[in-house]
Write an enzyme that holds these catalytic residues in place. Structure first.
Site, PDB file in Angstrom:
ATOM      1  N   ASP A 195      -6.761   7.199   0.757  1.00 36.34           N
ATOM      2  CA  ASP A 195      -8.223   7.166   0.787  1.00 36.34           C
ATOM      3  C   ASP A 195      -8.799   7.054  -0.620  1.00 36.34           C
ATOM      4  OD1 ASP A 195     -10.655   7.119   2.000  1.00 36.34           O
ATOM      5  OD2 ASP A 195     -10.688   9.221   2.587  1.00 36.34           O
ATOM      6  N   HIS A 203      -8.556  -1.820  -3.623  1.00 36.50           N
ATOM      7  CA  HIS A 203      -7.457  -2.028  -2.677  1.00 36.50           C
ATOM      8  C   HIS A 203      -6.234  -2.617  -3.381  1.00 36.50           C
ATOM      9  CE1 HIS A 203      -9.976  -0.818   0.577  1.00 36.50           C
ATOM     10  NE2 HIS A 203     -10.783  -1.869   0.502  1.00 36.50           N
ATOM     11  N   LEU A 219      15.001   4.862   1.106  1.00 34.96           N
ATOM     12  CA  LEU A 219      13.785   5.404   1.710  1.00 34.96           C
ATOM     13  C   LEU A 219      13.412   4.650   2.986  1.00 34.96           C
ATOM     14  CD1 LEU A 219      11.252   7.310   1.267  1.00 34.96           C
ATOM     15  CD2 LEU A 219      10.154   5.303   0.250  1.00 34.96           C
TER      16      LEU A 219
END
Length: 238
Positions: free
Chosen positions: A16, A33, A127
């Protein structure tokens, strides 16, 4: 980070503050972004170095389609670019990448890039990185219920056979352990329709730091805060 710290197995993050961060610098929202996407790459590497095995990020929600068209178009353009970057990052860091959410609304070329990324990385052992795109927790549960109803209508499942595990297995995250820790940046304190089923016993950590400014040190602070929680019960997937 201090020795003896217990690192959460699965961390989920609501990314956020990209737009607000950009505005504070006199830049357009899309600039935020772009910077946020770069932060994702950094945190993927740092998370795995810390011992985190699963990282799930909320990139684009089902509600995000309601944003201005130019912002949505820019986000889709960024997504196209990121799929290429993520493929290189995954190869470099041995990441297994999956996209969760309802993919059918995405343009065909994006769906193809997602499929290529998932296929190319599915056997990687580093990961496990999940990207939530056109994802909504309620939508996910609705889709899971439809799958269960379909199975029942075909005679493959009786009502009394439906358990919590049945529902979990039908979710987009069916093969994954539930998150141990949820991080939300930019000081918002809500889950915004993210992983509604999976977060039942998750610890929450909120930080005022906007996502583009989120660093390894911020991740360490979140893990240290997680270690101060008294976790005595919860759902564990076998």
């Amino acid at each position: 980070m201090e020795e003896g710290i217990k690192v959460p197995n699965h961390v989920a993050i609501i990314l956020d503050g990209n737009g607000r961060w950009a505005k504070s610098k006199g830049m357009p929202r899309n600039y935020g972004h772009v910077q946020g996407a770069k932060t994702v790459e950094v945190i993927c590497e740092e998370a795995y170095r810390m011992g985190i095995q699963y990282l799930t990020v909320y990139a684009f929600s089902t509600e995000n389609w309601n944003r201005p068209k130019d912002e949505v178009d820019a986000l889709m353009g960024l997504l196209r670019s990121y799929m290429k970057t993520c493929l290189k990052t995954a190869a470099k860091n041995n990441m297994c990448v999956r996209v969760i959410g309802e993919k059918s609304r995405l343009d065909e070329d994006i769906r193809k890039r997602i499929a290529q990324l998932e296929e190319a990385t599915r056997d990687n052992t580093g990961l496990h990185f999940q990207i939530a795109i056109n994802y909504g927790g309620r939508d996910e549960i609705v889709r899971a219920v439809r799958k269960i109803a379909q199975k029942a209508s075909e005679g493959g499942l009786q009502a009394e056979q439906i358990t919590e595990r049945t529902i979990s297995d039908m979710l987009d995250t069916g093969a994954l352990p539930d998150p141990d820790l949820l991080i939300r940046t930019c000081n918002e304190q809500r889950i915004s329709n993210f992983l509604l089923w999976q977060l039942a016993y998750t610890e929450f950590y909120f930080t005022p730091v906007a996502w583009p400014d989120f660093t390894k040190e911020e991740l360490e602070r979140a893990v240290e805060a997680y270690n101060k929680r008294d976790r005595r019960y919860g759902l564990v997937k076998e």
